[in-house]
Design an enzyme around this catalytic site. Structure first.
Site, PDB file in Angstrom:
ATOM      1  N   VAL A  16       0.847  -1.269   0.077  1.00 54.69           N
ATOM      2  CA  VAL A  16       0.084  -0.084  -0.101  1.00 54.69           C
ATOM      3  C   VAL A  16       1.075   1.159  -0.077  1.00 54.69           C
ATOM      4  O   VAL A  16       0.614   2.377  -0.858  1.00 54.69           O
ATOM      5  CB  VAL A  16      -1.083   0.089   1.242  1.00 54.69           C
ATOM      6  N   LYS A 107      -7.292  -1.887   9.897  1.00 55.26           N
ATOM      7  CA  LYS A 107      -8.661  -1.995  10.512  1.00 55.26           C
ATOM      8  C   LYS A 107      -8.436  -2.744  11.877  1.00 55.26           C
ATOM      9  O   LYS A 107      -9.342  -2.454  12.725  1.00 55.26           O
ATOM     10  CB  LYS A 107      -9.378  -3.124   9.540  1.00 55.26           C
ATOM     11  N   ASP A 202     -10.320 -10.509   9.648  1.00 48.22           N
ATOM     12  CA  ASP A 202     -10.109  -9.194   9.077  1.00 48.22           C
ATOM     13  C   ASP A 202     -11.719  -8.700   8.781  1.00 48.22           C
ATOM     14  O   ASP A 202     -11.751  -7.557   8.914  1.00 48.22           O
ATOM     15  CB  ASP A 202      -9.488  -9.166   7.825  1.00 48.22           C
ATOM     16  N   LYS A 206     -13.553  -5.142  10.394  1.00 45.85           N
ATOM     17  CA  LYS A 206     -14.239  -4.152   9.157  1.00 45.85           C
ATOM     18  C   LYS A 206     -15.644  -3.867   9.700  1.00 45.85           C
ATOM     19  O   LYS A 206     -16.015  -2.642   9.588  1.00 45.85           O
ATOM     20  CB  LYS A 206     -13.964  -4.461   7.780  1.00 45.85           C
TER      21      LYS A 206
HETATM   22  P1  NAP Z   1       3.126  -4.834   3.476  1.00 42.80           P
HETATM   23  O1  NAP Z   1       3.257  -5.077   2.014  1.00 42.80           O
HETATM   24  O2  NAP Z   1       3.328  -6.142   4.488  1.00 42.80           O
HETATM   25  O3  NAP Z   1       3.884  -3.469   3.906  1.00 42.80           O
HETATM   26  C1  NAP Z   1       4.193  -3.219   5.274  1.00 42.80           C
HETATM   27  C2  NAP Z   1       5.092  -2.055   5.455  1.00 42.80           C
HETATM   28  O4  NAP Z   1       5.359  -1.631   6.711  1.00 42.80           O
HETATM   29  C3  NAP Z   1       6.596  -2.632   4.835  1.00 42.80           C
HETATM   30  O5  NAP Z   1       7.163  -1.495   4.099  1.00 42.80           O
HETATM   31  C4  NAP Z   1       7.558  -2.672   6.205  1.00 42.80           C
HETATM   32  O6  NAP Z   1       8.880  -2.309   6.133  1.00 42.80           O
HETATM   33  C5  NAP Z   1       6.903  -1.739   7.291  1.00 42.80           C
HETATM   34  N1  NAP Z   1       6.935  -2.285   8.586  1.00 42.80           N
HETATM   35  C6  NAP Z   1       6.451  -3.482   9.089  1.00 42.80           C
HETATM   36  N2  NAP Z   1       6.639  -3.372  10.438  1.00 42.80           N
HETATM   37  C7  NAP Z   1       7.407  -2.408  10.682  1.00 42.80           C
HETATM   38  C8  NAP Z   1       8.047  -2.073  11.766  1.00 42.80           C
HETATM   39  N3  NAP Z   1       8.035  -2.727  12.965  1.00 42.80           N
HETATM   40  N4  NAP Z   1       8.947  -1.036  11.679  1.00 42.80           N
HETATM   41  C9  NAP Z   1       9.227  -0.122  10.544  1.00 42.80           C
HETATM   42  N5  NAP Z   1       8.532  -0.603   9.453  1.00 42.80           N
HETATM   43  C10 NAP Z   1       7.589  -1.869   9.513  1.00 42.80           C
HETATM   44  O7  NAP Z   1       1.616  -4.605   4.040  1.00 42.80           O
HETATM   45  P2  NAP Z   1       0.461  -3.812   3.006  1.00 42.80           P
HETATM   46  O8  NAP Z   1      -0.324  -4.801   2.110  1.00 42.80           O
HETATM   47  O9  NAP Z   1       1.122  -2.730   2.349  1.00 42.80           O
HETATM   48  O10 NAP Z   1      -0.758  -3.573   4.470  1.00 42.80           O
HETATM   49  C11 NAP Z   1      -0.331  -2.373   5.094  1.00 42.80           C
HETATM   50  C12 NAP Z   1      -1.720  -2.076   5.882  1.00 42.80           C
HETATM   51  O11 NAP Z   1      -2.825  -1.819   5.098  1.00 42.80           O
HETATM   52  C13 NAP Z   1      -2.055  -3.201   6.804  1.00 42.80           C
HETATM   53  O12 NAP Z   1      -2.690  -2.496   7.926  1.00 42.80           O
HETATM   54  C14 NAP Z   1      -3.279  -3.881   5.902  1.00 42.80           C
HETATM   55  O13 NAP Z   1      -4.304  -4.514   6.813  1.00 42.80           O
HETATM   56  C15 NAP Z   1      -3.790  -2.499   5.308  1.00 42.80           C
HETATM   57  N6  NAP Z   1      -4.344  -2.935   4.041  1.00 42.80           N
HETATM   58  C16 NAP Z   1      -3.989  -3.449   3.218  1.00 42.80           C
HETATM   59  C17 NAP Z   1      -4.564  -4.067   2.073  1.00 42.80           C
HETATM   60  C18 NAP Z   1      -4.146  -4.722   0.920  1.00 42.80           C
HETATM   61  O14 NAP Z   1      -4.767  -5.146  -0.254  1.00 42.80           O
HETATM   62  N7  NAP Z   1      -2.885  -4.988   0.860  1.00 42.80           N
HETATM   63  C19 NAP Z   1      -6.071  -3.548   1.788  1.00 42.80           C
HETATM   64  C20 NAP Z   1      -6.532  -2.731   2.614  1.00 42.80           C
HETATM   65  C21 NAP Z   1      -5.733  -2.287   4.098  1.00 42.80           C
HETATM   66  P3  NAP Z   1       9.780  -3.474   5.018  1.00 42.80           P
HETATM   67  O15 NAP Z   1       9.082  -3.052   3.884  1.00 42.80           O
HETATM   68  O16 NAP Z   1      10.949  -2.911   5.034  1.00 42.80           O
HETATM   69  O17 NAP Z   1       9.446  -4.717   5.404  1.00 42.80           O
HETATM   70  N1  HSE Z   2      -6.551  -8.675   3.408  1.00 42.73           N
HETATM   71  C1  HSE Z   2      -8.004  -7.669   3.251  1.00 42.73           C
HETATM   72  C2  HSE Z   2      -8.719  -8.440   2.210  1.00 42.73           C
HETATM   73  C3  HSE Z   2      -7.066  -6.436   2.734  1.00 42.73           C
HETATM   74  O1  HSE Z   2      -8.300  -9.499   1.445  1.00 42.73           O
HETATM   75  O2  HSE Z   2      -9.747  -7.654   1.977  1.00 42.73           O
HETATM   76  C4  HSE Z   2      -8.056  -5.545   2.660  1.00 42.73           C
HETATM   77  O3  HSE Z   2      -8.329  -4.817   3.845  1.00 42.73           O
END
Ligand code: NAP
Ligand code: HSE
Length: 429
Positions: A16, A107, A202, A206
């Site tokens: 994201v 969330k 999850d 929500k």
């Molecule tokens: P992700 O790809 O795993 O990215 C997480 C990021 O946070 C990475 O850049 C990681 O660093 C950094 N990070 C994690 N722990 C850390 C720490 N302790 N200190 C510093 N940096 C840290 O996750 P994502 O899919 O982008 O999701 C992020 C958020 O958005 C979550 O809350 C998720 O529920 C929400 N979300 C995701 C989606 C989706 O479709 N992916 C949709 C809606 C909401 P590194 O890169 O260096 O490891």
């Molecule tokens: N893991 C979540 C999903 C991302 O599959 O809907 C969006 O919050």
């Protein structure tokens, strides 16, 4: 109008976070035209600043030092897109106290710690926004809080997890659960630990957020009755198809007689129902209320760029409304009781594996009748001396259905635990 440069930071630069930067860079002119501001990423907190990124950050932006974000006076607003409760929750608190507004896609954090976080934000006179935490690209929080502010919304029905909807859609086409989950992970839909997706946690978070916003009363995560899709087998998907239905992981939040009920579970959805058409990683939310009757919002519910669009929209809202006192941070204004679990009413689908001998059906039917539960539809399949009974029950209280099923499960002819799921239908059942 002179353009104002606004310093923005990201906590997290993963699926994201990198997409938020991409949108801010590639859509900078559109944002400036609309708001008169240029939003510039000054810092992005990560664990490993040397890792290759899907969209590169400018030199010096990536940092592993949280203080570099918190103590930088040029940063007015921060997007928390790192996930998890710790350290994310502590960081958000520190940022709010430091006078920075925060938007979050997290969330679990909002559902579990929202009350405290909103109080800190209000105390500090800054904003905490959370559109991206529910249904990614779909602007449902904004619609509930702003567009429907005077509408008494009493029911929210939603497909709010993209990963499980993607898996169930693939299973409908004959794909396997494991392969579909692996594909959802590879496409960036799943949580870092996909257990939260498949066990319903999850979606429960929500639905807790949506119910809180819709009903104006705090719904804790522990108030949400939750079942995931781990129990769903190909046979359930086939049985649903034979009944003209599809299996979907559905969240249902109801306000009944001033009491709140929120649940997430696999449901059998009739093909004519709008939620049956929601395919792949798409999400949909149906809002039902007095004046509006029904509004359905549908769109991408997961994915980097999709979620980033909601994060950027919240950033723009923060910048556009700073200092205007627009909207309270916390949506809660009353305390409603929880509806006793057994009083929740729905039509239900029931699957029973039984011995194929005379009287079995009558025994099962008599247990439903004893609890005043009426059968709307029955299909029996016989194979190797064993029968599968597929029943659709008329609308009944969950307590009566559960009580009948306890007695049915104890019958000697019944071969395993009954499977039960609510039915969603557009016609009265
Ligand atoms: P992700 O790809 O795993 O990215 C997480 C990021 O946070 C990475 O850049 C990681 O660093 C950094 N990070 C994690 N722990 C850390 C720490 N302790 N200190 C510093 N940096 C840290 O996750 P994502 O899919 O982008 O999701 C992020 C958020 O958005 C979550 O809350 C998720 O529920 C929400 N979300 C995701 C989606 C989706 O479709 N992916 C949709 C809606 C909401 P590194 O890169 O260096 O490891
Ligand atoms: N893991 C979540 C999903 C991302 O599959 O809907 C969006 O919050």
């Amino acid at each position: 109008m002179a353009s104002v440069d606004v310093g923005v930071a990201l906590l997290g630069y993963g699926t994201v976070g990198a997409s938020v930067n991409r949108l801010l860079v590639e859509s900078a002119d559109e944002i400036e035209r609309a708001t008169g501001h240029r939003l510039r990423i000054v810092r992005a907190l990560v664990r490993d600043a040397d890792k290759e990124r899907s969209f590169a950050a400018a030199d010096g932006v990536l940092t592993t030092d949280f203080a570099a974000v918190r103590d930088d006076p040029s940063i007015r607003v921060v997007a928390e897109v790192m996930g998890g409760l710790d350290p994310a929750g502590g960081y958000v608190r520190e940022l709010l106290r430091a006078g920075k507004s925060v938007v979050t896609a997290n969330k679990q954090l909002v559902a579990r710690e929202g009350a405290d976080l909103f109080a800190i934000a209000s105390e500090a006179g800054v904003q905490l926004r959370f559109e991206a935490s529910v249904c990614a690209a779909i602007p449902v929080v904004k619609v509930l809080r702003e567009s429907l502010v005077v509408t008494n919304v009493h029911r929210v029905l939603g497909i709010v997890n993209g990963t499980t909807n993607f898996i169930l859609s693939r299973m409908e086409q004959g794909g396997s659960y494991a392969e579909a989950l692996a594909e959802a992970q590879q496409l960036g839909y799943a949580e870092a630990d996909p257990t939260d997706d498949v066990n319903g946690a999850d979606a429960a978070a929500k639905m807790a957020i949506l119910a809180t916003v819709a009903f104006g009363s705090r719904v804790a995560l522990s108030d949400v009755d939750m079942r995931g899709i781990t129990e769903i087998e190909p046979a359930h998907v086939v049985a649903a198809a034979d009944l003209g239905m599809v299996v979907r992981l559905v969240g249902i939040a109801s306000l009944l007689d001033g009491k709140v009920d929120v649940r997430v579970q696999p449901a059998f959805v009739e093909r004519s129902h709008p939620l049956a058409a929601v395919d792949g990683a798409f999400n949909a939310v149906m809002l039902q209320g007095d004046a509006i009757r029904e509004i359905t919002l549908e769109g991408p519910g997961a994915g980097g760029i999709e979620t980033a669009s909601a994060v950027v929209a919240d950033l723009v809202s923060v910048v556009g409304t700073a200092g205007t006192g627009f909207l309270q941070n916390d949506a809660c204004w009353r305390e409603l009781d929880k509806l006793p679990d057994g009083e929740w009413r729905s039509p239900f689908y029931v699957h029973l594996d039984v011995v194929d001998r005379p009287g079995v059906l009558a025994h099962a039917a008599s247990r439903f009748a004893a609890h005043e539960v009426s059968i709307a539809q029955l299909v029996q399949r016989v194979e190797d001396g064993q029968a599968a009974l597929e029943l659709v029950l008329h609308t009944a209280p969950l307590g009566a259905v559960k009580a009948a099923l306890v007695e049915i499960a104890a019958l000697p002819e019944v071969l395993g635990p009954p499977f039960v799921a609510p039915v969603l239908s557009e016609r009265p059942l």
